[in-house]
Enzyme design. Structure first.
Site, PDB file in Angstrom:
ATOM      1  CD  GLU A 123      -1.205  -2.297   2.190  1.00  0.00           C
ATOM      2  OE1 GLU A 123       0.002  -2.534   2.024  1.00  0.00           O
ATOM      3  OE2 GLU A 123      -1.924  -2.974   2.935  1.00  0.00           O
ATOM      4  CB  ALA A 155      14.252 -38.526  -5.644  1.00  0.00           C
ATOM      5  CB  SER A 158      19.879 -42.604  -2.665  1.00  0.00           C
ATOM      6  OG  SER A 158      20.538 -41.507  -2.080  1.00  0.00           O
ATOM      7  NE  ARG A 208      17.594 -28.630  -2.215  1.00  0.00           N
ATOM      8  CZ  ARG A 208      18.654 -29.306  -2.630  1.00  0.00           C
ATOM      9  NH1 ARG A 208      19.660 -28.673  -3.201  1.00  0.00           N
ATOM     10  NH2 ARG A 208      18.722 -30.610  -2.451  1.00  0.00           N
ATOM     11  CG  LEU A 262      20.795 -30.021   2.118  1.00  0.00           C
ATOM     12  CD1 LEU A 262      20.406 -30.004   3.601  1.00  0.00           C
ATOM     13  CD2 LEU A 262      19.785 -30.856   1.342  1.00  0.00           C
ATOM     14  N   GLY A 322      15.143 -38.549   5.217  1.00  0.00           N
ATOM     15  CA  GLY A 322      14.861 -39.948   4.906  1.00  0.00           C
ATOM     16  C   GLY A 322      13.606 -40.432   5.632  1.00  0.00           C
TER      17      GLY A 322
HETATM   18  N1  NAP Z   1      15.854 -40.496  -2.299  1.00  0.00           N
HETATM   19  C1  NAP Z   1      15.511 -39.529  -1.474  1.00  0.00           C
HETATM   20  O1  NAP Z   1      14.668 -38.688  -1.789  1.00  0.00           O
HETATM   21  C2  NAP Z   1      16.150 -39.421  -0.110  1.00  0.00           C
HETATM   22  C3  NAP Z   1      16.009 -38.245   0.652  1.00  0.00           C
HETATM   23  C4  NAP Z   1      16.582 -38.189   1.893  1.00  0.00           C
HETATM   24  C5  NAP Z   1      17.272 -39.278   2.385  1.00  0.00           C
HETATM   25  N2  NAP Z   1      17.406 -40.383   1.617  1.00  0.00           N
HETATM   26  C6  NAP Z   1      18.132 -41.551   2.119  1.00  0.00           C
HETATM   27  O2  NAP Z   1      17.583 -41.866   3.383  1.00  0.00           O
HETATM   28  C7  NAP Z   1      18.607 -42.430   4.186  1.00  0.00           C
HETATM   29  C8  NAP Z   1      18.505 -41.840   5.586  1.00  0.00           C
HETATM   30  O3  NAP Z   1      17.236 -42.164   6.112  1.00  0.00           O
HETATM   31  P1  NAP Z   1      16.788 -41.762   7.572  1.00  0.00           P
HETATM   32  O4  NAP Z   1      15.416 -42.185   7.797  1.00  0.00           O
HETATM   33  O5  NAP Z   1      17.811 -42.242   8.556  1.00  0.00           O
HETATM   34  O6  NAP Z   1      16.762 -40.186   7.429  1.00  0.00           O
HETATM   35  P2  NAP Z   1      17.320 -38.906   8.169  1.00  0.00           P
HETATM   36  O7  NAP Z   1      16.951 -37.787   7.261  1.00  0.00           O
HETATM   37  O8  NAP Z   1      18.734 -38.948   8.535  1.00  0.00           O
HETATM   38  O9  NAP Z   1      16.458 -38.899   9.488  1.00  0.00           O
HETATM   39  C9  NAP Z   1      16.764 -39.751  10.584  1.00  0.00           C
HETATM   40  C10 NAP Z   1      17.717 -39.069  11.550  1.00  0.00           C
HETATM   41  O10 NAP Z   1      17.093 -37.883  12.014  1.00  0.00           O
HETATM   42  C11 NAP Z   1      17.399 -37.651  13.372  1.00  0.00           C
HETATM   43  N3  NAP Z   1      16.137 -37.563  14.131  1.00  0.00           N
HETATM   44  C12 NAP Z   1      15.813 -36.576  14.978  1.00  0.00           C
HETATM   45  N4  NAP Z   1      14.615 -36.742  15.474  1.00  0.00           N
HETATM   46  C13 NAP Z   1      14.094 -37.835  14.909  1.00  0.00           C
HETATM   47  C14 NAP Z   1      12.861 -38.511  15.034  1.00  0.00           C
HETATM   48  N5  NAP Z   1      11.887 -38.087  15.840  1.00  0.00           N
HETATM   49  N6  NAP Z   1      12.672 -39.623  14.294  1.00  0.00           N
HETATM   50  C15 NAP Z   1      13.627 -40.061  13.464  1.00  0.00           C
HETATM   51  N7  NAP Z   1      14.830 -39.457  13.323  1.00  0.00           N
HETATM   52  C16 NAP Z   1      15.069 -38.350  14.050  1.00  0.00           C
HETATM   53  C17 NAP Z   1      18.309 -38.790  13.791  1.00  0.00           C
HETATM   54  O11 NAP Z   1      19.627 -38.295  13.615  1.00  0.00           O
HETATM   55  P3  NAP Z   1      20.872 -38.835  14.481  1.00  0.00           P
HETATM   56  O12 NAP Z   1      21.071 -40.249  14.037  1.00  0.00           O
HETATM   57  O13 NAP Z   1      21.995 -37.946  14.078  1.00  0.00           O
HETATM   58  O14 NAP Z   1      20.471 -38.736  15.898  1.00  0.00           O
HETATM   59  C18 NAP Z   1      17.985 -39.872  12.781  1.00  0.00           C
HETATM   60  O15 NAP Z   1      19.052 -40.765  12.545  1.00  0.00           O
HETATM   61  C19 NAP Z   1      19.915 -42.155   3.486  1.00  0.00           C
HETATM   62  O16 NAP Z   1      20.396 -43.369   2.952  1.00  0.00           O
HETATM   63  C20 NAP Z   1      19.570 -41.217   2.375  1.00  0.00           C
HETATM   64  O17 NAP Z   1      20.313 -41.466   1.206  1.00  0.00           O
HETATM   65  C21 NAP Z   1      16.877 -40.486   0.389  1.00  0.00           C
END
Ligand code: NAP
Length: 364
Positions: A58, A160, A174, A190, A210, A296
């Protein structure tokens, strides 16, 4: 539709278009556009809000006036503010301009305004028409509205996956499931977000950058959520020259000795549990309207369960990863009956070369 109503819609749509020019730059503020017509219905000025701290739509429209606005009308997609923020209240400018009618698409959900601006305009004798193009205006500012109402950031979850629904091999590899076109779209979209969130495991396994690769300056805040704090001392996210990084850790489970692995340039914040809602609230408090969860399956599932996700963007590539133990985009929700499953609402589908991109919203 009468000619008169059609012309009101035309000017409100113009205001909404102007508002959309602030896409990606106005956060934590809303996107707002304004149009001023003289008493004969001729366009005499317009404006939009570009960035917090800069003039509101405005104010910009009044600064750009080519003619006296006395007796004229104004079209604005959001209720004018009535509080002193970084800039003075807009209702005062509207009132002192001598404008006779104002068309406002939606009320401002911000508690400091929320109908008070409209009340002041009416008390000053200005005719206020509320609700024109309401659906478009709600859509345009859905993240801002969501943050104001829920005190949480509007969350988009992205993954993905292959045609058989896998996001990584069982060893976590991946790179790359989707094609270059999809990946470059991810970099540019992003820019719509104020922050990008991953979990500690994705950081350890993928070491991602990222960033938007320069399509937004400053880059969105990169956020790592960790329960353990067991993060590597070398990581792409620790280089904060191009984008800032914030580590959020759960102080009830983390080993704070690991804090020394994180360089001083990285901001660290502790929260009291591993509930993703706390991240969403922390980021909302920092002024993030819209955040992208690129995590993940484990963190993604927890984020959905705590209502931190409002839409999903899935890229699907015509590739087969196979294997019972390769990774799914989401973990187990423990559903026992089909009526318990999550049914998403409106969806939009686009083709990225051979990949498919599907965007679906959660129902309110
Ligand atoms: N293709 C795709 O689009 C894509 C995207 C993203 C990820 N990925 C794949 O996914 C895999 C990782 O999977 P992920 O499930 O372990 O994912 P992540 O994104 O690392 O999430 C899990 C991590 O988040 C933290 N965390 C905090 N609070 C949490 C909660 N309430 N519940 C769960 N985690 C919590 C923990 O970290 P800390 O262990 O440090 O405590 C846990 O290990 C990798 O291999 C990656 O390549 C693929």
């Amino acid at each position: 539709m009468s000619e008169k109503k059609g012309s009101h819609i035309k000017w409100m749509k113009r205001a909404i278009f102007l508002a959309s020019l602030g896409e990606n730059t106005t956060s934590p503020n809303p996107k707002v556009g304004a149009v001023i017509l003289d008493k004969n219905g001729n366009l005499i000025s317009e404006g939009f809000h570009f960035k917090a701290g800069m003039p509101h739509a405005e104010a910009m429209a009044f600064n750009n006036l080519k003619k006296d606005a006395k007796g004229g009308s104004m079209y604005v997609n959001l209720e004018p503010c009535c509080h002193q923020g970084k800039t003075p209240p807009c209702v005062n400018k509207v009132i002192s301009s001598g404008i006779r009618k104002i068309y406002i698409s939606i009320q401002d959900p911000d508690k400091r305004v929320s109908g008070k601006g409209i009340k002041l305009l009416k008390e000053a004798g200005i005719q206020v028409h509320l609700g024109l193009c309401e659906r478009e205006s709600l859509e345009l500012n859905k993240a801002f509205i969501h943050r104001n109402i829920t005190k949480k950031a509007f969350g988009t979850l992205k993954w993905a996956m292959s045609i058989d629904g896998r996001i990584a091999l069982k060893n976590g590899k991946s790179k790359w499931i989707t094609n270059e076109k999809s990946r470059s779209l991810v970099h540019s979209f992003r820019a719509e977000f104020d922050a990008i969130i991953i979990g500690g495991n994705t950081l350890r396994r993928d070491n991602p950058l990222l960033t938007t690769r320069g399509s937004k300056i400053p880059e969105p805040l990169r956020v790592v959520f960790t329960k353990s704090l067991d993060l590597p001392s070398r990581s792409n996210l620790w280089d904060c020259n191009k984008a800032k990084t914030l580590v959020i850790y759960d102080s009830s489970t983390a080993n704070e000795n690991y804090l020394k692995r994180i360089p001083k340039s990285v901001e660290v914040e502790k929260i009291s549990s591993d509930n993703p809602e706390l991240i969403s609230k922390t980021l909302a408090k920092r002024g993030c309207n819209k955040v992208l969860w690129e995590c993940g399956p484990r963190l993604a599932t927890a984020a959905i369960q705590s209502n931190c996700i409002q839409e999903i963007i899935a890229f699907i590539a015509p590739k087969i990863l196979g294997g019972e133990n390769s990774m799914n985009p989401l973990g187990d929700f423990e559903f026992e009956e089909m009526h318990e499953i999550i049914k998403l609402g409106e969806s939009r589908v686009s083709l990225m070369g051979n990949d498919i991109c599907i965007k679906s919203s959660f129902k309110n």
